[in-house]
Design a protein around this motif. Structure first.
Motif, mmCIF file in Angstrom:
data_model
loop_
_atom_site.group_PDB
_atom_site.id
_atom_site.type_symbol
_atom_site.label_atom_id
_atom_site.label_comp_id
_atom_site.label_asym_id
_atom_site.label_seq_id
_atom_site.Cartn_x
_atom_site.Cartn_y
_atom_site.Cartn_z
ATOM 1 N N ALA A 365 0.843 -1.191 0.000
ATOM 2 C CA ALA A 365 0.000 0.000 0.000
ATOM 3 C C ALA A 365 0.882 1.247 0.000
ATOM 4 C CB ALA A 365 -0.909 0.012 1.218
ATOM 5 N N ALA A 366 0.503 2.233 -0.803
ATOM 6 C CA ALA A 366 1.191 3.522 -0.788
ATOM 7 C C ALA A 366 0.678 4.348 0.388
ATOM 8 C CB ALA A 366 0.950 4.263 -2.095
ATOM 9 N N LYS A 367 1.565 5.169 0.931
ATOM 10 C CA LYS A 367 1.173 6.021 2.062
ATOM 11 C C LYS A 367 2.046 7.266 2.085
ATOM 12 C CE LYS A 367 0.407 6.063 7.065
ATOM 13 N NZ LYS A 367 0.973 7.430 7.192
ATOM 14 N N ILE A 368 1.537 8.357 1.547
ATOM 15 C CA ILE A 368 2.225 9.640 1.621
ATOM 16 C C ILE A 368 2.266 10.090 3.073
ATOM 17 C CG2 ILE A 368 2.081 12.077 0.900
ATOM 18 C CD1 ILE A 368 0.727 11.038 -1.686
ATOM 19 N N ASN A 369 3.336 10.767 3.457
ATOM 20 C CA ASN A 369 3.506 11.176 4.855
ATOM 21 C C ASN A 369 2.296 11.933 5.382
ATOM 22 O OD1 ASN A 369 5.170 11.406 7.241
ATOM 23 N ND2 ASN A 369 5.397 13.581 6.746
ATOM 24 N N LEU A 370 1.828 11.533 6.562
ATOM 25 C CA LEU A 370 0.695 12.137 7.277
ATOM 26 C C LEU A 370 -0.644 11.883 6.610
ATOM 27 C CD1 LEU A 370 2.176 15.569 8.441
ATOM 28 C CD2 LEU A 370 2.169 13.368 9.629
ATOM 29 N N VAL A 371 -0.685 10.939 5.666
ATOM 30 C CA VAL A 371 -1.923 10.555 4.981
ATOM 31 C C VAL A 371 -2.159 9.070 5.240
ATOM 32 C CG1 VAL A 371 -3.022 10.272 2.723
ATOM 33 C CG2 VAL A 371 -1.683 12.313 3.213
ATOM 34 N N GLY A 372 -3.419 8.658 5.385
ATOM 35 C CA GLY A 372 -3.717 7.250 5.572
ATOM 36 C C GLY A 372 -3.322 6.418 4.366
ATOM 37 N N SER A 374 -3.289 3.861 1.219
ATOM 38 C CA SER A 374 -4.210 3.644 0.122
ATOM 39 C C SER A 374 -4.648 2.175 0.082
ATOM 40 C CB SER A 374 -3.555 4.017 -1.208
ATOM 41 O OG SER A 374 -2.554 3.070 -1.536
ATOM 42 N N SER A 375 -5.644 1.901 -0.755
ATOM 43 C CA SER A 375 -6.109 0.519 -0.920
ATOM 44 C C SER A 375 -5.343 -0.193 -2.024
ATOM 45 C CB SER A 375 -7.609 0.508 -1.245
ATOM 46 O OG SER A 375 -7.853 1.187 -2.471
ATOM 47 N N SER A 376 -4.377 0.502 -2.639
ATOM 48 C CA SER A 376 -3.594 -0.075 -3.723
ATOM 49 C C SER A 376 -2.146 0.374 -3.575
ATOM 50 C CB SER A 376 -4.150 0.369 -5.078
ATOM 51 O OG SER A 376 -3.876 1.747 -5.289
ATOM 52 N N ASP A 377 -1.340 0.100 -4.598
ATOM 53 C CA ASP A 377 0.074 0.476 -4.533
ATOM 54 C C ASP A 377 0.332 1.905 -4.993
ATOM 55 O OD1 ASP A 377 -0.446 0.165 -7.206
ATOM 56 O OD2 ASP A 377 1.294 -1.103 -7.621
ATOM 57 N N ARG A 378 -0.711 2.690 -5.267
ATOM 58 C CA ARG A 378 -0.548 4.063 -5.746
ATOM 59 C C ARG A 378 -1.388 5.021 -4.908
ATOM 60 N NH1 ARG A 378 1.609 3.810 -11.181
ATOM 61 N NH2 ARG A 378 1.732 1.615 -11.795
ATOM 62 N N GLN A 379 -0.876 6.250 -4.801
ATOM 63 C CA GLN A 379 -1.621 7.293 -4.095
ATOM 64 C C GLN A 379 -1.225 8.645 -4.669
ATOM 65 O OE1 GLN A 379 -0.914 8.045 0.244
ATOM 66 N NE2 GLN A 379 -3.079 7.485 0.440
#
Length: 390
Positions: A365-372, A374-379
């Motif tokens: 799962a992708a996760k940009i800093n301070l963001v929940g 994602s449901s996939s490998d991209r955000q």
């Protein structure tokens, strides 16, 4: 006649004595400088996937954390001054204090500064890696929190702030400088139970900036085994508290006309992660960053950064052993008026390799800093905001 001569002589002697008596010294005056400063950063943030849902939010997470600060300097003599900083972080969306509700949660310290011997301060302060490596990263200069490396694993975005810190900063040796920091555990018989040690050095000649730093935290945070809340790290927002955290960093930037190019390499080594409940888990995360800024005009700055992060996970099984992330960040920052800026930023992250955070499909799962996550490998994230510096 004799009386007249004697009187004249006495008067002359009195005048002579008065002329030889030095005037009383003027009262000492110490030059005092007090400054009030601050940042207000507000905007709208859109994220296309947080747990399978998109969201549009009004947030204060932007290029700079909103703050109100007080800085002072009292000259004791021409070379020695007493200094202090009190800086409060706050959320302008709802008026609450940041950093766990602390009044001066960003930093608060005081001490002495000598022009030839350097500065010695004590209080809640940043580590030395933040002093010298953060200023050559994109998140530490132009981009802010969303530009940070995944999970801010190397603390170049100040996720961890430290209490009970004694810090020494050298005077400038030409373009060179250095600092060393020690955060105390404050625990009788537990010198290393929630303590911090850090050191850093830098070079800056107006165009070339080079920085290196090291940070070590021993058994930090409230979730640690044998937790010591009176120690240097009262929270561990990066990962569940580990037995030991070590971060090394090296970076540089160079100003060439209207362009500034920079890069940084950091390694974060977390040993004994969540040791209070799990045994044998460790993370090693290597971050490689390239960044570029173009000063298109005195008012407009265009910036971008690319970060590749590779992980080495032990203790969670082969399926989690080798996570990786790639993040591309873009920013346009325009000065409307003195101290007032309008900006927009776009961020894309792709997670690969083994999952660090598990997506809905079982992959990374992708996760940009301070963001929940994602449901996939991209955000993807987009933000427009304004900030006012005073």
């Amino acid at each position: 006649m004799k009386k007249t001569l004697v009187g004249a002589a006495v008067a002359a002697a009195a005048l002579a004595a008065q002329a030889q008596t030095p005037a009383p010294p003027a009262p000492a005056t110490n030059a005092i400088s007090n400054t009030i400063y601050g940042v207000l950063d507000l905007g709208l943030t859109f994220v296309d996937d947080i747990g399978g849902e998109h969201v549009l939010q009004g947030t204060s997470v932007g290029i700079q954390g909103s703050r109100l600060g007080f800085r002072g300097n009292v000259a004791i003599d021409p070379e020695l001054s007493a200094v202090y900083v009190l800086e409060a972080g706050f959320n302008p969306e709802n008026g609450t204090l940041g950093q766990g509700g602390r009044l001066f949660g960003r930093q608060v310290f005081g001490g002495l500064k000598h022009e030839r011997y350097g500065q010695l301060t004590f209080g809640r302060q940043y580590d030395s890696l933040v002093d010298y490596v953060q200023p050559v990263t994109a998140n530490g200069t132009v981009g802010g929190a969303y530009f940070a490396h995944p999970y801010d694993n190397d603390n170049t975005n100040n996720t961890l702030r430290f209490n009970n810190v004694l810090k020494y900063r050298s005077p400038a040796f030409g373009p060179f400088g250095l600092s060393v920091s020690r955060g105390f555990s404050n625990q009788p018989g537990g010198t290393n139970n929630n303590s911090m040690t850090s050191a850093g050095a830098g070079y800056f000649d107006g165009k070339l900036k080079v920085g290196a730093g090291y940070l070590q935290v021993n058994n930090g945070g409230l979730a640690a085994a044998a937790a010591n809340p009176a120690g240097t790290a009262t929270t561990d927002q990066i990962f569940a508290s580990s037995r030991r955290q070590k971060v090394f960093g090296l970076g540089a930037s160079y100003l060439l006309g209207t362009f500034k190019v920079g890069g940084a390499v950091t390694r974060a080594d977390y040993q004994g992660v969540n040791q209070a409940t799990t045994v044998g888990v460790s993370y090693k995360l290597d971050n490689y960053e390239l960044n570029l800024s173009y000063y298109a005009s005195p008012k407009l700055t265009l910036s971008g950064a690319y970060v590749h992060t590779r992980g080495d996970v032990t203790g969670r099984g082969a399926a989690f052993a080798s996570p990786r992330w790639d993040q591309l960040s873009l920013l346009a920052d325009y000065q409307i008026y003195k101290g007032l800026y309008l900006y927009g930023e776009l961020i894309h992250m792709k997670a690969g390799g083994s999952p660090f955070a598990v997506a809905a499909n079982g992959g990374p799962a992708a996760k940009i800093n301070l963001v929940g996550a994602s449901s996939s490998d991209r955000q993807n994230l987009a933000r427009v905001g304004f900030r006012y510096n005073f």
